[in-house]
Every structure is written in structure tokens, then in C-alpha cells.
Design a protein around this motif. Structure first.
Motif, PDB file in Angstrom:
ATOM      1  N   LYS A 189       0.881  -1.271   0.335  1.00 35.16           N
ATOM      2  CA  LYS A 189       0.420   0.076   0.424  1.00 35.16           C
ATOM      3  C   LYS A 189       0.874   1.160  -0.181  1.00 35.16           C
ATOM      4  O   LYS A 189       0.017   2.376   0.079  1.00 35.16           O
ATOM      5  N   GLY A 190       2.098   0.671   0.318  1.00 32.41           N
ATOM      6  CA  GLY A 190       2.534   2.302   0.369  1.00 32.41           C
ATOM      7  C   GLY A 190       3.497   2.906  -0.951  1.00 32.41           C
ATOM      8  O   GLY A 190       2.877   2.502  -1.668  1.00 32.41           O
TER       9      GLY A 190
ATOM     10  N   GLU B 128       9.168  -1.100  -3.294  1.00 33.14           N
ATOM     11  CA  GLU B 128      10.648  -1.670  -4.719  1.00 33.14           C
ATOM     12  C   GLU B 128      11.768  -1.713  -4.429  1.00 33.14           C
ATOM     13  O   GLU B 128      12.749  -2.770  -4.372  1.00 33.14           O
ATOM     14  N   LYS B 129      11.823  -1.045  -3.189  1.00 28.45           N
ATOM     15  CA  LYS B 129      13.655  -0.681  -1.900  1.00 28.45           C
ATOM     16  C   LYS B 129      13.188  -2.022  -1.292  1.00 28.45           C
ATOM     17  O   LYS B 129      14.283  -3.137  -1.327  1.00 28.45           O
ATOM     18  N   GLU B 130      12.532  -1.887  -0.864  1.00 28.43           N
ATOM     19  CA  GLU B 130      12.531  -3.103   0.622  1.00 28.43           C
ATOM     20  C   GLU B 130      12.266  -4.355  -0.362  1.00 28.43           C
ATOM     21  O   GLU B 130      12.668  -5.336  -0.163  1.00 28.43           O
ATOM     22  N   ILE B 131      11.123  -4.737  -1.463  1.00 30.69           N
ATOM     23  CA  ILE B 131      11.140  -6.017  -2.468  1.00 30.69           C
ATOM     24  C   ILE B 131      12.736  -6.325  -2.802  1.00 30.69           C
ATOM     25  O   ILE B 131      12.655  -7.493  -2.386  1.00 30.69           O
ATOM     26  N   ALA B 132      13.192  -5.518  -3.155  1.00 35.87           N
ATOM     27  CA  ALA B 132      14.395  -5.732  -4.223  1.00 35.87           C
ATOM     28  C   ALA B 132      15.064  -6.436  -3.003  1.00 35.87           C
ATOM     29  O   ALA B 132      16.159  -7.273  -2.589  1.00 35.87           O
TER      30      ALA B 132
END
Length: 242
Positions: free
Chosen positions: A206-207, A213-217
């Protein structure tokens, strides 16, 4: 690959990447993912993981996604009852097999799915992987726990044991959060804190785009250090159904 968008109070997200093992062998990503609307009032999340030892694993996982979408359509039309577990099992196996002429074991795939059809929820699983659901105030975890770390994997193939095809049917009163993932992700998660993880993941989706994208990477980089499998994830959030 990432897909993200809001439609009214609907949030959809999908992520899939090829594992290092398949990169090294010059093979394609054998996972297939679908998240979205099938028809008004009917949505699904499908994650299928083609079994690497099968000759046509990718085609098998793609067919499994198509089959679940077909099942969701049948449910929306009232042709298959949402609480008829045996009819659901029969349809999935026969429809999936209809994609191929024969030699179904060449197309083996695991399958995890969630269908939301108006006020009904159907969860299905064949083989490994992980499904996390919050429906109203209830948290549901679906995993092939006995085989979670086994070299043996049940799969959608020529023969499917009824006992290995798990189906759960629930009524929906309010909001739904559905998360499905292949074992390339699921097998690395701490099941004791899985509900907190699900909540974190949904808030992340939701962010804002940059943070997400940074967190998932960063998360995927960490997972790659643990295993070289393909990694796929699907999330569907329906809010404001009260």
C-alpha cells in the motif's frame, strides 16, 4: 516482474522472478502467477510452480492458472457450487488435463489459489507453497506442512490424490486479504510470525512506489542467498465490503 494498481477498494500485486538455478541452466522461470478480476464480483489469486523435473513444467503451470480462472468463471455463473469441494477437485484436474493431449506427468505443477466469488471464499492447494488469508477477523494458513521440507512434492499431474488436494470454503462478511506464494519464498518464512509478516507485506504494498520497490529488492536479495528457486508471490486485498 511487478504489477500494482488500485481499482476502487481493490489492491492487486504480483511478483515473479527466475531463480539462479534456472538462470545457470539457461531455463525459463517455471512459475506462473495471476492476480485480478475474472468477472464482476469474482476475483482470484493463482500461483503455480512447475515441477523442475517435468519436461514441460512452464506449460503445466500456465495451464493451472488458466484452469483456476475457468473455475472462477464457472462459480460466478453458478455452474459449480462454491462449497462443492469434490466438484471443484474434479473440475481442476479434468480442465487442467484438457490443455494437453496426454503424458500429463510431463506437465506437473504445484498449485495454490484463492477465489473470491461475491460473498464466498475458496482456497485450494496441491503440493507445496503457502497461502495466507485474513477473512473478516480470522487468519488462515494453508501449507502442506507434512511435506514442507521433504524432497517429495505432490503435484497436479496424471494422478492427484484427493487427500493431497486441500480445499477450504468460507463465507465473507467484510474485508479479505489473500497472499499466495511458491515454495521459493514460503519455505524461508518463519511460520510462528507469519501473520505479522502478512500484515507487514500488505502495508508495504500500500505504501509509496519507491519504498515498496527498495524493500522488495532487498528482501529478494536476501532470499536468493538462501535458495536458488524461482520466486513468485500474489496478493489481493478487497476492502470496504462491510
Amino acid at each position: 516482474m511487478m504489477i500494482f494498481y488500485d481499482e476502487d477498494k481493490l489492491i492487486q500485486f504480483a511478483y515473479s522472478e527466475r531463480g539462479k538455478h534456472h538462470i545457470d541452466l539457461g531455463q525459463e522461470n517455471q512459475d506462473s502467477v495471476y492476480v485480478g478480476k475474472v468477472i464482476n464480483g469474482t476475483y482470484c489469486v493463482v500461483v503455480a510452480d512447475g515441477v523442475s523435473s517435468c519436461k514441460w513444467a512452464k506449460k503445466g503451470s500456465e495451464a493451472a492458472v488458466d484452469t483456476v480462472k475457468n473455475l472462477a468463471m464457472k462459480m460466478s455463473l453458478g455452474e459449480i457450487a462454491v462449497n462443492d469441494k469434490n466438484s471443484i477437485r474434479r473440475f481442476v484436474v479434468t480442465d487442467w488435463k484438457s490443455h494437453f493431449e496426454s503424458k500429463w506427468n510431463d506437465y506437473g505443477t504445484t498449485l495454490n489459489f484463492v477465489i473470491i466469488c461475491n460473498q464466498d471464499l475458496v482456497i485450494g492447494q496441491i503440493g507445496d507453497g503457502l497461502v495466507l488469508i485474513t477473512v473478516d477477523d480470522e487468519n488462515i494458513l494453508v501449507s502442506d506442512m507434512d511435506e514442507f521440507y521433504s524432497v517429495e512434492t505432490y503435484a497436479l499431474a496424471e494422478a492427484v490424490l484427493k487427500s493431497s488436494f486441500n480445499i477450504i470454503c468460507k463465507k465473507i462478511k467484510g474485508n479479505v486479504v489473500a497472499v499466495a506464494m511458491t515454495d521459493g519464498i514460503g519455505k524461508e518464512l518463519d511460520l510462528d510470525t507469519i501473520d505479522e509478516f502478512k500484515n507487514y507485506l500488505v502495508e508495504l504494498i500500500k505504501g509509496n512506489t519507491e519504498t515498496r520497490e527498495k524493500e522488495i529488492a532487498s528482501w529478494m536479495k536476501h532470499l536468493r542467498e538462501k535458495n536458488d528457486d524461482d520466486k513468485s508471490l500474489g496478493i489481493l486485498v478487497l476492502e470496504g465490503w462491510n
